[in-house]
Write a protein that holds these residues in place. Sequence first.
Motif, mmCIF file in Angstrom:
data_model
loop_
_atom_site.group_PDB
_atom_site.id
_atom_site.type_symbol
_atom_site.label_atom_id
_atom_site.label_comp_id
_atom_site.label_asym_id
_atom_site.label_seq_id
_atom_site.Cartn_x
_atom_site.Cartn_y
_atom_site.Cartn_z
ATOM 1 N N UNK A 118 0.816 -1.214 0.000
ATOM 2 C CA UNK A 118 0.000 0.000 0.000
ATOM 3 C C UNK A 118 0.851 1.265 0.000
ATOM 4 N N UNK A 119 1.927 1.274 0.784
ATOM 5 C CA UNK A 119 2.707 2.497 0.959
ATOM 6 C C UNK A 119 3.338 2.970 -0.343
ATOM 7 N N UNK A 120 4.035 2.082 -1.049
ATOM 8 C CA UNK A 120 4.706 2.501 -2.275
ATOM 9 C C UNK A 120 3.734 2.988 -3.347
ATOM 10 N N UNK A 121 2.632 2.299 -3.619
ATOM 11 C CA UNK A 121 1.675 2.863 -4.583
ATOM 12 C C UNK A 121 1.121 4.218 -4.153
ATOM 13 N N UNK A 122 0.903 4.413 -2.858
ATOM 14 C CA UNK A 122 0.433 5.723 -2.395
ATOM 15 C C UNK A 122 1.474 6.810 -2.631
ATOM 16 N N UNK A 123 2.754 6.457 -2.543
ATOM 17 C CA UNK A 123 3.820 7.435 -2.721
ATOM 18 C C UNK A 123 4.022 7.774 -4.193
ATOM 19 N N UNK A 124 4.061 6.747 -5.042
ATOM 20 C CA UNK A 124 4.495 6.948 -6.421
ATOM 21 C C UNK A 124 3.352 7.098 -7.427
ATOM 22 N N UNK A 125 2.152 6.652 -7.101
ATOM 23 C CA UNK A 125 1.055 6.690 -8.062
ATOM 24 C C UNK A 125 0.068 7.793 -7.685
ATOM 25 N N UNK A 126 -0.213 8.668 -8.623
ATOM 26 C CA UNK A 126 -1.137 9.782 -8.388
ATOM 27 C C UNK A 126 -2.457 9.631 -9.138
ATOM 28 N N UNK A 127 -2.469 8.845 -10.185
ATOM 29 C CA UNK A 127 -3.662 8.692 -11.021
ATOM 30 C C UNK A 127 -4.478 7.484 -10.580
#
Length: 282
Positions: A215-224
């Motif tokens: 969860x953490x990495x997608x929240x950090x790197x993905x905005x769309x």
Amino acid sequence: MPLSIRSVRSSTLFHGFTMLLAVVMFYPILWLIFATFKDQLEIFRSGTALIPKEVTTKNFVMAFRGFGDYNFPHFLKNSLILSTWSVVGAIFSSSVVAFGFARLEFFGKKVFFACMIATLMLPYQIIMVPQYVIFHRLDWIDTFLPIIVPAFLGDAFFIFLVVQFIRGIPRELDESAFMDGASVYRTFFSIILPLLKTPIITVSIFKFYWTWEQLLQPLIYLNSIELYPLPVALNMWSDPASGTNYGALLAMGLLSLIPVVAVFGLLQRYIVDGVSTQGLKG
């Protein structure tokens, strides 16, 4: 008291306690399954009760509908893309690097191996900011690359696992291949790699699980929203400001468990074989 009667009683107590413990551990999953068929109010009013008073499937309808133009299959596809490519990267990097540490001799080998093992003690929070800066300068933010590419660069735990397995493979196989004129690459791909089935499957299972639940990495790197995997989509159902739709949240959570359970059911024996018996040889 005869030994047979004592053995029967001990066995009965053991299996009874084991079954009771299994029920306690499995109960939250049962509650999750039944709760997906309850409406929002009954989920809270029923407490720990399992059977819903009135069965409803609207939670699954809302879960499949998703958000705007993006439904559950879309988020599922994103999770599968991230998990699949991360598994491919983990297999490639761990097998190649492990072969180098286990079979090749080069300057500073022990130092490099010790540094690699030391990275296991580094919390992700320490490298989070430097990684973000690097990926931002590479213009990789809001793409899958910051999540997929590091898998191709090696993971200390997986490399250590495969190294220990390769050390258990007789060196006579390598020597006979060299005597027949095989190069290092030919030896790796023709001799060593086919013998790494068990640790490779073990690496695949762990990497798939860790990426799937990330969860953490997608929240950090993905905005769309278009790029969100299932964990982030689940997080979107939780809204403290306007209220959380727990029915849809539980339904999507249950659906997201299906691939994980399927992978575990098909490959569970390799986890034990890879870690407990063969993966830690040497």
